[in-house]
Structures are given as structure tokens and as C-alpha cells.
Design a protein around this motif. Sequence first.
Motif, PDB file in Angstrom:
ATOM      1  N   GLY A  62      -1.429  11.528  -9.327  1.00 37.58           N
ATOM      2  CA  GLY A  62      -3.097  11.240 -10.512  1.00 37.58           C
ATOM      3  C   GLY A  62      -3.387  10.216 -10.468  1.00 37.58           C
ATOM      4  N   TYR A  63      -4.710  10.532  -9.823  1.00 37.35           N
ATOM      5  CA  TYR A  63      -5.983   8.978 -10.633  1.00 37.35           C
ATOM      6  C   TYR A  63      -6.800   9.139 -11.957  1.00 37.35           C
ATOM      7  CZ  TYR A  63      -3.000   7.948  -6.338  1.00 37.35           C
ATOM      8  OH  TYR A  63      -2.708   8.056  -5.664  1.00 37.35           O
ATOM      9  N   ASP A  64      -6.584   8.239 -11.759  1.00 35.23           N
ATOM     10  CA  ASP A  64      -8.398   8.224 -12.902  1.00 35.23           C
ATOM     11  C   ASP A  64      -9.746   7.917 -12.439  1.00 35.23           C
ATOM     12  OD1 ASP A  64      -8.389   5.661 -12.612  1.00 35.23           O
ATOM     13  OD2 ASP A  64      -7.441   4.560 -14.946  1.00 35.23           O
ATOM     14  N   LYS A  65     -10.301   7.393 -13.468  1.00 36.02           N
ATOM     15  CA  LYS A  65     -12.206   7.752 -12.883  1.00 36.02           C
ATOM     16  C   LYS A  65     -12.118   6.063 -12.207  1.00 36.02           C
ATOM     17  CE  LYS A  65     -13.514   5.594 -17.455  1.00 36.02           C
ATOM     18  NZ  LYS A  65     -13.779   4.041 -16.626  1.00 36.02           N
ATOM     19  N   ASP A  66     -11.193   5.356 -12.198  1.00 31.07           N
ATOM     20  CA  ASP A  66     -11.584   3.913 -11.922  1.00 31.07           C
ATOM     21  C   ASP A  66      -9.755   3.762 -10.100  1.00 31.07           C
ATOM     22  OD1 ASP A  66     -12.711   3.036 -13.221  1.00 31.07           O
ATOM     23  OD2 ASP A  66     -11.340   2.210 -14.867  1.00 31.07           O
ATOM     24  N   ASN A  67     -10.113   5.105 -10.278  1.00 31.23           N
ATOM     25  CA  ASN A  67      -9.201   5.440  -8.551  1.00 31.23           C
ATOM     26  C   ASN A  67      -7.420   4.722  -8.907  1.00 31.23           C
ATOM     27  OD1 ASN A  67      -8.548   6.716  -6.670  1.00 31.23           O
ATOM     28  ND2 ASN A  67      -8.670   5.318  -5.397  1.00 31.23           N
ATOM     29  N   ASN A  68      -6.860   4.310 -10.303  1.00 33.45           N
ATOM     30  CA  ASN A  68      -5.874   3.871 -10.461  1.00 33.45           C
ATOM     31  C   ASN A  68      -4.974   4.649 -10.501  1.00 33.45           C
ATOM     32  OD1 ASN A  68      -6.318   1.111 -11.294  1.00 33.45           O
ATOM     33  ND2 ASN A  68      -7.608   1.497 -12.968  1.00 33.45           N
ATOM     34  N   ARG A  69      -3.684   4.551 -10.141  1.00 33.94           N
ATOM     35  CA  ARG A  69      -2.210   6.017 -10.195  1.00 33.94           C
ATOM     36  C   ARG A  69      -2.059   6.137 -11.896  1.00 33.94           C
ATOM     37  NH1 ARG A  69       1.580   5.482  -6.221  1.00 33.94           N
ATOM     38  NH2 ARG A  69       2.282   3.726  -7.777  1.00 33.94           N
ATOM     39  N   THR A  70      -2.153   7.426 -12.365  1.00 32.72           N
ATOM     40  CA  THR A  70      -1.709   7.153 -13.687  1.00 32.72           C
ATOM     41  C   THR A  70      -0.086   8.022 -14.494  1.00 32.72           C
ATOM     42  OG1 THR A  70      -3.174   9.101 -13.802  1.00 32.72           O
ATOM     43  CG2 THR A  70      -4.212   7.604 -14.720  1.00 32.72           C
ATOM     44  N   TYR A  71       0.191   8.711 -12.971  1.00 32.17           N
ATOM     45  CA  TYR A  71       0.953   9.292 -12.858  1.00 32.17           C
ATOM     46  C   TYR A  71       1.614   9.645 -11.675  1.00 32.17           C
ATOM     47  CZ  TYR A  71      -1.519  13.874 -12.894  1.00 32.17           C
ATOM     48  OH  TYR A  71      -1.658  14.706 -12.568  1.00 32.17           O
ATOM     49  N   GLY A  72       3.095  10.058 -11.168  1.00 33.85           N
ATOM     50  CA  GLY A  72       3.617  10.509  -9.999  1.00 33.85           C
ATOM     51  C   GLY A  72       4.740  10.677  -9.808  1.00 33.85           C
ATOM     52  N   ALA A  73       4.756  11.932  -8.885  1.00 35.09           N
ATOM     53  CA  ALA A  73       6.604  12.403  -8.450  1.00 35.09           C
ATOM     54  C   ALA A  73       6.218  12.571  -6.729  1.00 35.09           C
ATOM     55  CB  ALA A  73       6.530  13.760  -8.957  1.00 35.09           C
ATOM     56  N   TRP A  74       7.832  11.729  -6.487  1.00 32.83           N
ATOM     57  CA  TRP A  74       7.598  11.195  -5.112  1.00 32.83           C
ATOM     58  C   TRP A  74       8.708  12.292  -4.416  1.00 32.83           C
ATOM     59  CZ3 TRP A  74       6.427   7.592  -8.970  1.00 32.83           C
ATOM     60  CH2 TRP A  74       5.284   7.677  -9.040  1.00 32.83           C
ATOM     61  N   ASN A  75       8.501  13.044  -3.205  1.00 31.21           N
ATOM     62  CA  ASN A  75       9.741  13.965  -2.710  1.00 31.21           C
ATOM     63  C   ASN A  75      11.519  14.338  -3.706  1.00 31.21           C
ATOM     64  OD1 ASN A  75       8.473  12.983  -0.030  1.00 31.21           O
ATOM     65  ND2 ASN A  75       9.886  10.677  -0.766  1.00 31.21           N
ATOM     66  N   ILE A  76      10.013  15.528  -3.900  1.00 31.01           N
ATOM     67  CA  ILE A  76      10.785  16.116  -5.319  1.00 31.01           C
ATOM     68  C   ILE A  76      11.569  17.192  -4.621  1.00 31.01           C
ATOM     69  CG2 ILE A  76      11.125  16.922  -7.890  1.00 31.01           C
ATOM     70  CD1 ILE A  76      10.800  13.634  -7.482  1.00 31.01           C
ATOM     71  N   LEU A  77      12.821  17.573  -4.773  1.00 38.62           N
ATOM     72  CA  LEU A  77      13.349  18.396  -4.306  1.00 38.62           C
ATOM     73  C   LEU A  77      13.889  19.811  -5.117  1.00 38.62           C
ATOM     74  CD1 LEU A  77      14.684  20.929  -1.598  1.00 38.62           C
ATOM     75  CD2 LEU A  77      16.854  19.553  -2.964  1.00 38.62           C
ATOM     76  N   SER A  78      13.366  20.441  -4.912  1.00 41.51           N
ATOM     77  CA  SER A  78      12.806  21.955  -6.229  1.00 41.51           C
ATOM     78  C   SER A  78      13.103  23.599  -5.691  1.00 41.51           C
ATOM     79  CB  SER A  78      11.730  21.659  -6.831  1.00 41.51           C
ATOM     80  OG  SER A  78      10.499  22.229  -6.786  1.00 41.51           O
ATOM     81  N   LYS A  79      14.232  23.609  -6.405  1.00 41.72           N
ATOM     82  CA  LYS A  79      14.050  25.379  -6.246  1.00 41.72           C
ATOM     83  C   LYS A  79      13.219  26.451  -7.797  1.00 41.72           C
ATOM     84  CE  LYS A  79      17.777  27.748  -7.250  1.00 41.72           C
ATOM     85  NZ  LYS A  79      19.810  28.264  -6.991  1.00 41.72           N
ATOM     86  N   TRP A  80      13.029  27.515  -6.481  1.00 40.54           N
ATOM     87  CA  TRP A  80      11.925  28.513  -6.885  1.00 40.54           C
ATOM     88  C   TRP A  80      11.925  29.475  -6.973  1.00 40.54           C
ATOM     89  CZ3 TRP A  80       6.314  26.880  -5.544  1.00 40.54           C
ATOM     90  CH2 TRP A  80       6.374  25.151  -6.358  1.00 40.54           C
ATOM     91  N   LYS A  81      12.662  30.147  -8.150  1.00 41.92           N
ATOM     92  CA  LYS A  81      12.800  32.412  -7.865  1.00 41.92           C
ATOM     93  C   LYS A  81      11.547  32.605  -7.334  1.00 41.92           C
ATOM     94  CE  LYS A  81      15.207  35.452  -9.947  1.00 41.92           C
ATOM     95  NZ  LYS A  81      15.938  36.395 -11.549  1.00 41.92           N
ATOM     96  N   ILE A  82      11.284  33.208  -7.117  1.00 43.92           N
ATOM     97  CA  ILE A  82      10.322  34.413  -7.069  1.00 43.92           C
ATOM     98  C   ILE A  82      10.293  35.782  -7.342  1.00 43.92           C
ATOM     99  CG2 ILE A  82       8.568  32.794  -5.050  1.00 43.92           C
ATOM    100  CD1 ILE A  82      10.032  33.807  -2.733  1.00 43.92           C
ATOM    101  N   GLU A  83       9.338  36.286  -7.901  1.00 45.72           N
ATOM    102  CA  GLU A  83       9.501  37.596  -7.402  1.00 45.72           C
ATOM    103  C   GLU A  83       8.242  38.506  -6.955  1.00 45.72           C
ATOM    104  OE1 GLU A  83      11.065  39.364 -11.214  1.00 45.72           O
ATOM    105  OE2 GLU A  83      12.576  38.136 -11.047  1.00 45.72           O
ATOM    106  N   LYS A  84       8.330  39.265  -6.265  1.00 45.50           N
ATOM    107  CA  LYS A  84       6.956  40.226  -6.208  1.00 45.50           C
ATOM    108  C   LYS A  84       7.147  41.073  -6.795  1.00 45.50           C
ATOM    109  CE  LYS A  84       5.170  41.378  -1.336  1.00 45.50           C
ATOM    110  NZ  LYS A  84       5.457  42.126  -0.186  1.00 45.50           N
ATOM    111  N   ILE A  85       5.773  40.974  -7.538  1.00 49.70           N
ATOM    112  CA  ILE A  85       4.883  41.270  -8.544  1.00 49.70           C
ATOM    113  C   ILE A  85       3.440  42.381  -8.146  1.00 49.70           C
ATOM    114  CG2 ILE A  85       4.311  41.229 -11.513  1.00 49.70           C
ATOM    115  CD1 ILE A  85       6.121  38.780 -11.470  1.00 49.70           C
ATOM    116  N   ASN A  86       3.072  43.542  -8.837  1.00 46.98           N
ATOM    117  CA  ASN A  86       2.333  44.040  -8.150  1.00 46.98           C
ATOM    118  C   ASN A  86       1.649  43.756  -7.065  1.00 46.98           C
ATOM    119  OD1 ASN A  86       2.122  45.415 -10.809  1.00 46.98           O
ATOM    120  ND2 ASN A  86       1.090  43.545 -11.707  1.00 46.98           N
TER     121      ASN A  86
END
Length: 98
Positions: A62-86
Motif C-alpha cells: 500500500g502507498y500513500d498520496k506521496d507514493n511512500n509505502r505504508t504497509y506490505g506483505a511479500w510472498n505469503i503462502l496461504s490455503k483458501w477453502k472454497i465452496e460453490k455457492i449459488n
Amino acid sequence: MNNVENIMSGNVEKSITQNTPLDQYNRKGDFGTVKVDVKLNRLFVLHNFNKGYMWMLYTYEGYDKDNNRTYGAWNILSKWKIEKINGKWEVVNIIEEP
């Protein structure tokens, strides 16, 4: 995945993602952020046409109006549970290592 990228980029109103697993990634506006860059990679999917899992690797900054990075997360591995709904795949749970 386009919907997830839109959420992570802050292009979806927070009221829409409220009380969903993806709400924690809808961070535009937090810390004065005006722009969010997202890289989202699907590594593997396993499902039975009704529910399953996706293994994802993501980076976002994320960047602010002056293009300074305000936060970040890099190369995060995650497992997402998915379901078919409607007839549409939905993320119902996200598991990440601390």
C-alpha cells in the motif's frame, strides 16, 4: 480471482467484504493508503466441483498520496477453502502461517 484482486487492491467497498474471510485484505484507506499494488498467484487447486482448496502466493503493498509505502506483505503462502455457492466459487476460509 479477479474479484479477490479487486478486493486486495481496494476497489471494492469495505461494506461488501465486511464479515467475510477476504475483509482482512481490503485495506485501501488504512494508514492513509490511496493505492495498492497486488500480485496474486494461484499455485494449485483441488476440488470436487462443490468445495475444495486453493493454494495461493500473494504480495501486496500500500502507498500513500506521496507514493511512500505504508504497509506490505511479500510472498505469503496461504490455503483458501472454497465452496460453490449459488453457482459461484466463494472463499469461505483462509489459512496462513503466522
